[in-house]
Scaffold this active site. Structure first.
Site, PDB file in Angstrom:
ATOM      1  N   ARG A  61       0.819  -1.219   0.000  1.00  0.00           N
ATOM      2  CA  ARG A  61       0.000   0.000   0.000  1.00  0.00           C
ATOM      3  C   ARG A  61       0.853   1.271   0.000  1.00  0.00           C
ATOM      4  NH1 ARG A  61      -2.430   0.404   4.588  1.00  0.00           N
ATOM      5  NH2 ARG A  61      -3.391  -1.648   4.646  1.00  0.00           N
ATOM      6  N   TYR A 134     -14.259  22.583 -12.592  1.00  0.00           N
ATOM      7  CA  TYR A 134     -14.681  21.313 -13.160  1.00  0.00           C
ATOM      8  C   TYR A 134     -15.880  20.750 -12.376  1.00  0.00           C
ATOM      9  CZ  TYR A 134     -13.332  16.447 -14.331  1.00  0.00           C
ATOM     10  OH  TYR A 134     -13.279  15.162 -14.731  1.00  0.00           O
ATOM     11  N   ASP A 206      -5.947  23.158  -9.679  1.00  0.00           N
ATOM     12  CA  ASP A 206      -6.066  22.072 -10.651  1.00  0.00           C
ATOM     13  C   ASP A 206      -5.307  22.531 -11.897  1.00  0.00           C
ATOM     14  OD1 ASP A 206      -6.844  20.367 -12.704  1.00  0.00           O
ATOM     15  OD2 ASP A 206      -8.896  20.141 -11.967  1.00  0.00           O
ATOM     16  N   LYS A 231      -4.550  12.781 -18.137  1.00  0.00           N
ATOM     17  CA  LYS A 231      -4.514  13.574 -19.370  1.00  0.00           C
ATOM     18  C   LYS A 231      -3.106  13.552 -19.984  1.00  0.00           C
ATOM     19  CE  LYS A 231      -8.759  14.227 -18.231  1.00  0.00           C
ATOM     20  NZ  LYS A 231      -9.252  15.282 -17.374  1.00  0.00           N
TER      21      LYS A 231
END
Ligand SMILES: *Cc1c(COP(=O)(O)O)cnc(C)c1O
Length: 412
Positions: A61, A134, A206, A231
């Protein structure tokens, strides 16, 4: 070995994170698939738990060299424009350590944004959110944050330093998106961050559209830089991922929240994202050049009303873009004359542009967007037939021919 800080940005993108103890004799950090990490002795395990260090074997993890290598490269990305050749060396070293300390990886861009917000907000706080944010960020504000007793107030992305007039005792954080990913306003990020810092308010950006390659967010004053790596980092439309990079002062609270919520990306996805990153500078330059060429072509058409592309004077905040950014990527919107029906018909008849969410891959996309439905404090007055284009790596002349055929077929 050269000091990485003396290397040009494109060189650093190729070399960052490729530590020899992680790569071994091969070029790319291999895929280390593991849940269990094994210890030499009971004492060794206890010492490891105590240290709780980054970049140290512990348990799946906490990742493995595949994820650490990517995180390391993304941290360095925030620093690629800080050449120590340009600065007093000692001053550069200290300031760099204070700019970008580390990067946390998340299974999506949405997870990265929302968990960063959770790390800085507590019940009773007020969050200021840019009104061009967004849609899923707005949804989170209206959903879980509201349920936790955190109030979100939306602000005009063009208000710059005047944001200070909105501050109150409870204002804890500001979430910005510049440019807005539907409408492309460029905010005065340095001015907003300066005002926030003076009042002890944490700023989050962002930065998916520009990436640190075109806008080094942390060097421009942002506290927490977030990207949907889905992206342009991944760049091939085949992996979901988010990343949060920050200085040491915010690192521990972000890391603790991410760990408590069990956030991890798979080594296979981290491998693909690292591979995408190596070609990002070359890809972004092509996206930029083709998008600007196509936007100019659209701008000359009578049936196009406005080009919403930061490199165009018609885009709100264009002068700020010229001042702060090192380039533009492949995503922009056009407001066309006519209605949504015309816009949809144009999109439907394109052959080289896919219809779908996301962007940042090698392929072109077109989407009918609805900015009028995503506003709280400002009004969208540019018109409602808005087409968002992502310009991929195809030959721009082919893309223009495709657009021309469809625009001409569906005359206003
Ligand atoms: C796509 C996108 C996100 C979310 O990223 P996912 O990986 O799809 O969750 C966040 N912000 C912007 C601006 C985006 O375009």
């Amino acid at each position: 070995m050269n000091n990485p800080k003396d290397l040009a940005p494109d060189t650093q993108i190729v070399t960052a994170g490729r530590r020899s103890e992680w790569t071994g004799p091969v070029v790319n950090t291999p895929i280390w698939r593991a849940s269990t990490h094994l210890y030499d002795s009971c004492d060794d395990l206890i010492q490891g738990v105590k240290r709780g260090a980054d970049h140290e074997f512990f348990y799946g993890r906490r990742g493995s060299p595949t994820q650490w290598s990517l995180a390391d490269a993304l941290t360095q990305m925030e620093l690629i424009h800080n050449s120590s050749k340009d600065q007093n060396r000692d001053a550069a070293q200290t300031s760099i350590a204070n700019i970008a300390h580390g990067t946390l990886l998340f299974p999506s861009g949405v997870a990265a944004i929302n968990i960063a917000l959770l790390a800085v907000l507590k019940p009773g706080d007020v969050l200021l959110m840019s009104d061009n944010c967004y849609d899923p960020s707005r949804g989170f504000a209206d959903g879980l944050l509201k349920k936790m007793g955190i109030e979100t107030r939306f602000f005009d992305p063009m208000m710059g330093a005047d944001i200070a007039t909105l501050f109150c005792d409870k204002t804890r954080a500001i979430l910005m998106e510049s440019p807005g990913s539907l409408t492309f306003e460029i905010s005065d990020i340095p001015a907003i961050c300066k005002a926030a810092r003076a009042s002890g308010i944490t700023t989050l950006l962002d930065n998916t559209w520009a990436t640190p390659y075109f806008f080094p967010a942390l060097s421009k004053g942002v506290d927490i830089s977030i990207i949907a790596a889905t992206k342009y980092i991944v760049g091939h439309s085949d992996v979901m991922m988010g990343a949060v990079t920050c200085a040491k002062k915010d690192w521990l609270r972000l890391r603790q929240t991410a760990r408590q919520l069990g956030q991890i990306v798979s080594p296979d996805d981290a491998y693909l994202a690292s591979r995408g990153l190596r070609t990002m500078a070359a890809r972004l330059k092509t996206h930029e050049q083709s998008a600007v060429q196509i936007a100019h072509w659209l701008d000359r058409r009578d049936d196009v009303k406005t080009i919403l592309h930061p490199a165009f004077p018609s885009c709100p905040g264009h002068d700020i873009w010229k001042r702060d950014f090192r380039g533009s990527s492949g995503l922009f919107s056009v407001v066309i004359r006519g209605d949504k029906k015309r816009a949809a018909a144009i999109i439907d008849d394109l052959n080289l542009f896919g219809i779908g969410f996301s962007w940042g891959g090698f392929e072109s996309l077109a989407l009918l967007v609805h900015p009028e439905q995503n506003r709280s404090t400002t009004h969208w007055t540019e018109g409602n037939a808005v087409i968002r284009l992502h310009i991929g790596l195809e030959d721009p002349d082919d893309l223009i021919a495709d657009l021309a055929a469809s625009f001409d077929k569906h005359k206003e």
